[in-house]
Design an enzyme around this catalytic site. Structure first.
Site, PDB file in Angstrom:
ATOM      1  N   SER A  30       0.812  -1.224   0.000  1.00  0.00           N
ATOM      2  CA  SER A  30       0.000   0.000   0.000  1.00  0.00           C
ATOM      3  C   SER A  30       0.844   1.272   0.000  1.00  0.00           C
ATOM      4  O   SER A  30       0.343   2.343  -0.320  1.00  0.00           O
ATOM      5  CB  SER A  30      -0.945   0.021   1.211  1.00  0.00           C
ATOM      6  OG  SER A  30      -0.218   0.167   2.412  1.00  0.00           O
ATOM      7  N   LYS A  71       1.420   4.432   6.780  1.00  0.00           N
ATOM      8  CA  LYS A  71       0.785   5.319   5.801  1.00  0.00           C
ATOM      9  C   LYS A  71       1.500   6.668   5.825  1.00  0.00           C
ATOM     10  O   LYS A  71       2.316   6.944   6.709  1.00  0.00           O
ATOM     11  CB  LYS A  71      -0.700   5.543   6.114  1.00  0.00           C
ATOM     12  CG  LYS A  71      -1.546   4.272   6.183  1.00  0.00           C
ATOM     13  CD  LYS A  71      -1.706   3.592   4.843  1.00  0.00           C
ATOM     14  CE  LYS A  71      -2.554   2.327   4.977  1.00  0.00           C
ATOM     15  NZ  LYS A  71      -2.577   1.556   3.709  1.00  0.00           N
TER      16      LYS A  71
END
Length: 229
Positions: A30, A71
């Site tokens: 991701s 993230k």
């Protein structure tokens, strides 16, 4: 002396890095291409108040799952994060942000969104926007998809494995002109420099000692031979 100083630098740098940094294994892609699935990263242990826009952080939020996640912070408390403008860019408080680290370069998000970030919260996205479950997935939550600052456990400074993908994680310039700017790199560079310098001094000192010992033995043999002659 060189070996003693080298040992101090090597051990000091190693202990310094071990105290300030936590290693993590990355399970998904991701955050590709910045961090790939299977990479090992080092995250500086920091307080959530030290987080700035653009930081790649490790955090743990029960609403997102029961394991640490990685993230990129794109919005902080008081921000309005929106996507996309006419050129496909994400905007923060109306200002477009350049994001050269994104895997998909055409648009900053395959879905349009707008989110107001509550004070004390962070809005996070993956660099691989089409393959990331991030704040956009949680927009219906009470905090508009954001997570508390105190959920952050570390800021990623470097990828250390595999060697072919090892390197420092740069602070993106696209956020530098926004209020608060970007964060400064952690002390990993100086710690690694101390470890490297210590290793060189140890090897150099040990090698010098070995060479000196051999020369001493040769000199002694020559001296003895001359006496008997």
């Amino acid at each position: 002396m060189a070996v003693a100083v080298g040992c101090a630098l090597f051990l000091g740098g190693f202990v310094w890095a071990a105290v300030l940094y936590q290693p993590y294994a990355v399970p998904t892609d991701s955050m590709s291409p910045t961090v790939e699935a299977g990479d090992r990263v080092l995250a500086e242990r920091i307080d959530g108040d030290e987080v700035r826009r653009g930081d790649v952080v490790v955090f743990l939020d029960p609403l997102w799952g029961d394991m640490p996640m990685i993230k990129r912070v794109v919005g902080v408390g008081g921000d309005t994060v929106e996507c996309c403008d006419e050129r496909g860019r994400m905007t923060v408080n109306g200002d477009p942000v350049d994001e050269p680290y994104r895997l998909e370069r055409e648009r900053a998000s395959f879905t349009t969104f707008e989110a107001s970030v509550p004070e004390g919260q962070l809005f996070l996205l993956g660099d691989h926007r089409e393959g990331s479950l991030d704040s956009r997935t949680h927009l219906e939550d009470a905090n508009n998809g954001s997570v508390p600052r105190d959920a952050v456990t570390g800021r990623v400074d470097a990828t250390v494995w595999p060697l072919g993908h090892a390197g420092m994680v740069e602070r993106p310039a696209g956020f530098a002109d926004l209020p608060g700017g970007t964060s400064r790199p952690g002390p990993l560079g100086p710690a690694l420099a101390a470890i490297g310098a210590g290793a060189l001094l140890i090897l150099g000192g040990a090698g010098h000692g070995a060479i000196g010992s051999v020369r001493g033995k040769r000199a002694g043999l020559t001296h003895n031979g001359g006496t008997h002659g």
